[in-house]
Design a protein around this motif. Sequence first.
Motif, PDB file in Angstrom:
ATOM      1  N   HIS A 142     -18.441   0.184   0.361  1.00  0.00           N
ATOM      2  CA  HIS A 142     -17.552  -0.817   0.953  1.00  0.00           C
ATOM      3  C   HIS A 142     -16.335  -0.970   0.047  1.00  0.00           C
ATOM      4  O   HIS A 142     -16.458  -0.876  -1.177  1.00  0.00           O
ATOM      5  N   LYS A 143     -15.181  -1.246   0.629  1.00  0.00           N
ATOM      6  CA  LYS A 143     -13.975  -1.539  -0.137  1.00  0.00           C
ATOM      7  C   LYS A 143     -13.594  -2.994   0.105  1.00  0.00           C
ATOM      8  O   LYS A 143     -13.670  -3.479   1.226  1.00  0.00           O
ATOM      9  N   ALA A 144     -13.161  -3.659  -0.954  1.00  0.00           N
ATOM     10  CA  ALA A 144     -12.704  -5.040  -0.825  1.00  0.00           C
ATOM     11  C   ALA A 144     -11.503  -5.101   0.109  1.00  0.00           C
ATOM     12  O   ALA A 144     -10.696  -4.173   0.186  1.00  0.00           O
ATOM     13  N   VAL A 145     -11.391  -6.190   0.812  1.00  0.00           N
ATOM     14  CA  VAL A 145     -10.312  -6.411   1.769  1.00  0.00           C
ATOM     15  C   VAL A 145      -8.981  -6.551   1.019  1.00  0.00           C
ATOM     16  O   VAL A 145      -8.919  -7.118  -0.069  1.00  0.00           O
ATOM     17  N   GLY A 146      -7.941  -6.026   1.618  1.00  0.00           N
ATOM     18  CA  GLY A 146      -6.593  -6.177   1.066  1.00  0.00           C
ATOM     19  C   GLY A 146      -6.287  -5.170  -0.024  1.00  0.00           C
ATOM     20  O   GLY A 146      -6.794  -4.054  -0.020  1.00  0.00           O
ATOM     21  N   ASP A 147      -5.473  -5.593  -0.977  1.00  0.00           N
ATOM     22  CA  ASP A 147      -4.992  -4.693  -2.030  1.00  0.00           C
ATOM     23  C   ASP A 147      -5.919  -4.625  -3.238  1.00  0.00           C
ATOM     24  O   ASP A 147      -5.560  -4.051  -4.257  1.00  0.00           O
ATOM     25  N   SER A 148      -7.087  -5.195  -3.142  1.00  0.00           N
ATOM     26  CA  SER A 148      -8.042  -5.151  -4.247  1.00  0.00           C
ATOM     27  C   SER A 148      -8.529  -3.720  -4.466  1.00  0.00           C
ATOM     28  O   SER A 148      -8.678  -2.950  -3.523  1.00  0.00           O
ATOM     29  N   THR A 188     -14.869  -1.250 -10.147  1.00  0.00           N
ATOM     30  CA  THR A 188     -13.444  -1.546 -10.210  1.00  0.00           C
ATOM     31  C   THR A 188     -12.764  -0.303 -10.768  1.00  0.00           C
ATOM     32  O   THR A 188     -13.369   0.469 -11.530  1.00  0.00           O
ATOM     33  N   VAL A 189     -11.515  -0.110 -10.360  1.00  0.00           N
ATOM     34  CA  VAL A 189     -10.774   1.068 -10.790  1.00  0.00           C
ATOM     35  C   VAL A 189      -9.286   0.761 -10.669  1.00  0.00           C
ATOM     36  O   VAL A 189      -8.888  -0.087  -9.857  1.00  0.00           O
ATOM     37  N   LEU A 194      -5.594   1.031  -9.373  1.00  0.00           N
ATOM     38  CA  LEU A 194      -5.130   1.327  -8.016  1.00  0.00           C
ATOM     39  C   LEU A 194      -4.825   2.809  -7.802  1.00  0.00           C
ATOM     40  O   LEU A 194      -5.154   3.366  -6.759  1.00  0.00           O
ATOM     41  N   VAL A 195      -4.234   3.452  -8.774  1.00  0.00           N
ATOM     42  CA  VAL A 195      -3.836   4.854  -8.606  1.00  0.00           C
ATOM     43  C   VAL A 195      -5.017   5.818  -8.650  1.00  0.00           C
ATOM     44  O   VAL A 195      -4.859   6.986  -8.306  1.00  0.00           O
ATOM     45  N   GLU A 196      -6.189   5.342  -9.055  1.00  0.00           N
ATOM     46  CA  GLU A 196      -7.360   6.210  -9.152  1.00  0.00           C
ATOM     47  C   GLU A 196      -8.411   5.924  -8.083  1.00  0.00           C
ATOM     48  O   GLU A 196      -9.547   6.390  -8.183  1.00  0.00           O
ATOM     49  N   GLN A 197      -8.033   5.189  -7.044  1.00  0.00           N
ATOM     50  CA  GLN A 197      -9.000   4.856  -5.995  1.00  0.00           C
ATOM     51  C   GLN A 197      -9.542   6.098  -5.288  1.00  0.00           C
ATOM     52  O   GLN A 197     -10.749   6.190  -5.036  1.00  0.00           O
TER      53      GLN A 197
END
Length: 122
Positions: free
Chosen positions: A63-69, A31-32, A34-37
């Motif tokens: 893999h990245k979680a679906v949506g804005d996660s 987890t991170v 949002l601005v540091e993805q």
Amino acid sequence: MVNFKPLDPEFPIERQFAVDSGPVVLINLFTVDLVEQDALVGAWRSDALWMKKQPGYISTQLHKAVGDSSMYLNYAVWDSMADFRAAFSNPEFQQHLNHYPSSAVTAPHLFEKLAVPNCCTA
């Protein structure tokens, strides 16, 4: 630097290192903020390129979680626990952990394939 959080507090990855088995699959949840993805993906890429050169490495996929996660999952396959342990414990790799954004939290855990009749093989 990435912050470690055990996926299974009763049997964290440090305890798993004592089990000789293989092949093993690393499941690593990140987890991170949002601005540091992008920074997380860049740090992971650097680690993946380094790991690909290590004995016993088979494959990895992010893999990245679906949506804005802002959750990510890394799936990596290794020939043996000994190979993964040697790569993960290598001081050069440990230095790589400093490149992760400060908001990054990782929850690594190792698994073995399980044979289930008529469904999957080990």
